[in-house]
Design a protein around this motif. Structure first.
Motif, short mmCIF file in Angstrom:
data_model
loop_
_atom_site.label_atom_id
_atom_site.label_comp_id
_atom_site.label_asym_id
_atom_site.label_seq_id
_atom_site.Cartn_x
_atom_site.Cartn_y
_atom_site.Cartn_z
N SER A 54 27.93 33.20 40.75
CA SER A 54 28.53 32.91 41.98
C SER A 54 29.23 33.76 42.95
O SER A 54 29.10 33.61 44.12
N LEU A 55 29.64 34.92 42.18
CA LEU A 55 30.41 35.93 43.16
C LEU A 55 29.10 36.87 43.54
O LEU A 55 28.97 37.19 44.91
N VAL A 56 27.97 36.85 42.83
CA VAL A 56 26.73 37.88 43.35
C VAL A 56 26.01 37.09 44.50
O VAL A 56 25.91 37.59 45.43
N VAL A 254 26.53 29.62 51.22
CA VAL A 254 26.63 29.91 50.15
C VAL A 254 28.05 29.85 49.34
O VAL A 254 28.19 29.43 48.48
N ALA A 255 28.98 30.16 50.33
CA ALA A 255 30.49 30.17 49.86
C ALA A 255 30.85 28.67 49.44
O ALA A 255 31.53 28.36 48.65
N ALA A 259 32.27 27.76 46.32
CA ALA A 259 33.37 26.76 45.83
C ALA A 259 33.13 25.61 45.07
O ALA A 259 34.08 25.11 44.11
N ALA A 260 32.00 25.01 45.14
CA ALA A 260 31.76 23.83 44.21
C ALA A 260 31.54 24.15 42.78
O ALA A 260 31.90 23.48 41.80
N ILE A 261 30.92 25.75 42.52
CA ILE A 261 30.80 25.92 41.17
C ILE A 261 32.40 26.29 40.61
O ILE A 261 32.78 25.80 39.35
N PHE A 410 34.01 21.22 52.91
CA PHE A 410 34.86 21.56 51.85
C PHE A 410 36.10 20.59 51.48
O PHE A 410 36.27 20.14 50.24
N PRO A 411 36.81 20.30 52.65
CA PRO A 411 37.97 19.24 52.21
C PRO A 411 37.41 18.00 51.55
O PRO A 411 38.14 17.57 50.74
#
Length: 465
Positions: A54-56, A254-255, A259-261, A410-411
């Protein structure tokens, strides 16, 4: 006749897109192979790979998004038969991709404390940390490879990246198998072995790509007389002006998925593992739309160079239509197989993991039903973005994607996932909402711009830059 003028472009679109699709699938397959091989060890290891990636993936999206700036400039220069413009875009693009790869490695390496701040399970963090160190380093060869790939794509030579990725995948699977499980003389390294496999295969992918491109008769002239002394500020600025907004567009999407992960991780390791399974499958089908997005960028870039704006609109819409047809097929497959597919990612024969796995399968099955619907929105938004990049229109689309994903998507994910009984499914409903809004408004932007070009072609540059 109305529909036929779009469908007659399908074969040209697919000819350009299919090598890109196979190449993109290859990239995704690296992650899927890691997930399947690591999933056989246990759900904690699968969750750790999910968290590490997720970071990568956030960093990789910035690198891939930035590198797409090379393609429309090269495609326009190729249509204009301007070898100087093509050479400058390629050489300057490679310099910028190398610098960016180093920066992204550093950012991910030093971002590991974020895992604790986001309240991820300690067991998962301990496994993820060494994995991240190596996979972060693989970003450097990955982004340099993108520089070569986007140049070749812009020259309408999309097969070379496909060959490089196929070779890389074969090597990756072999190294993974030996290092994860400790086969033959190799130590049993678990998920760190998976990370090392990724690094080695990506380094070899870059070396192979350089070799096959430099041997091509048409491209050979671009591989001579390169020096840093020839680097021009004007071309660096032009690529950066296109690349930064493009990288932000990919970053925002992707972010959102990352965020979902992380939201799934806060619900527990079963939700996180299920999220990773559904995301792996959805990512594979998304690569078909990504391939068509590159075809849109190249063909629209060519038509812009030729100043044939009516045909530009027809070509782009034919790609949008093709993407919709493909994504509907995948949506139907997801609905039909939503209870079957998750089993392939887990060791269903291990009795001690039976209860954990049953929970993961149940959650992943419901997520795949939502994924079936959002594939269509996701496919539309990415091919329209490709067409807009071909027009070199990137600023307004960046604003649209930010609002769609982070002001709307996202909200909804956060509220439905954390504050209702929908949990992981609620998180994915938020993703669906964001992607649908993005698809609608990006298409309206494309329609507005191209209609304006057809009526008053000389005023386009004011809009696009």
């Amino acid at each position: 006749m109305g529909l036929q003028r779009y469908t007659k472009e399908f074969s040209a679109n697919l000819k350009l897109a299919y090598p890109v699709i196979l190449g993109m699938l290859g990239h995704t397959l690296i992650g899927v192979v890691d997930n399947i091989m690591v999933g056989k060890i246990g759900t904690a290891e699968l969750a750790a790979v999910s968290l590490g990636n997720s970071l990568v993936f956030i960093a990789m999206s910035v690198g891939i998004g930035f590198s797409t700036a090379i393609t429309p400039i090269v495609a326009q220069g190729d249509a204009e038969q301007d070898t100087g413009k093509v050479r400058e875009a390629f050489h300057h693009g490679l310099v910028l991709c190398t610098v960016l790869g180093l920066l992204l490695f550093g950012v991910v390496y030093f971002a590991k404390p974020l895992m604790s701040l986001m309240h991820q399970p300690q067991e998962v963090i301990a496994l993820a940390s060494p994995y991240i160190d190596w996979v972060a380093f693989s970003l450097l060869p990955m982004v340099i490879f993108q520089g070569y790939k986007q140049f070749a794509d812009g020259m309408s030579l999309t097969k070379y990246a496909m060959y490089a990725v196929i070779v890389s995948n074969v090597i990756h699977v072999a190294i993974n198998y030996m290092l994860i499980y400790g086969i033959w003389i190799f130590p049993k390294m678990g998920i760190t072995g998976a990370a090392l496999g990724t690094v080695i295969s990506r380094v070899l992918m870059v070396l192979y790509m350089h070799y096959i491109l430099s041997k091509n008769a048409k491209l050979n002239i671009y591989f001579h007389n390169f020096s840093l002394g020839q680097v021009k500020k004007s071309m660096l600025k032009k690529i950066t002006a296109l690349g930064l907004p493009s990288s932000m567009q990919m970053l925002f999407e992707v972010a959102l998925f990352t965020a979902a992960i992380w939201l799934s991780g806060s619900l527990g390791k079963s939700s996180q593992a299920a999220n990773q399974i559904a995301l792996s499958l959805a990512s594979m089908t998304f690569m078909f739309a990504m391939g068509l997005s590159v075809a849109a960028m190249v063909r629209v870039g060519n038509q812009k160079g030729l100043q044939d704006y009516k045909n530009l609109q027809v070509v782009a819409r034919s790609i949008f239509l093709l993407a919709i047809v493909l994504e509907i097929v995948f949506a139907l497959l997801f609905v039909a197989l939503h209870e079957v597919l998750p089993h392939y990612f887990l060791n269903m024969e291990n009795v001690s993991l039976l209860q954990d796995n049953a929970e993961v399968v149940a959650i992943a099955s419901s997520l795949l039903l939502v994924a079936a619907v959002f594939q269509i929105s996701d496919g539309i938004q990415v091919v329209v973005l490709g067409a807009l990049r071909g027009l070199q229109d990137v600023k307004i689309p960046t604003v649209i994607t930010f609002i769609a994903y982070w002001v709307i998507g996202f909200p909804i994910s956060f509220y439905l996932g954390i504050h209702t009984g929908l949990k992981a499914t609620g998180i994915w409903i938020g993703l669906l909402a964001g992607l649908t809004v993005a698809a609608l408004f990006l298409y309206l932007r494309f329609n507005y711009l191209t209609n304006k070009m057809i009526k008053a072609p000389y005023h386009l540059n004011e809009e696009s830059h």
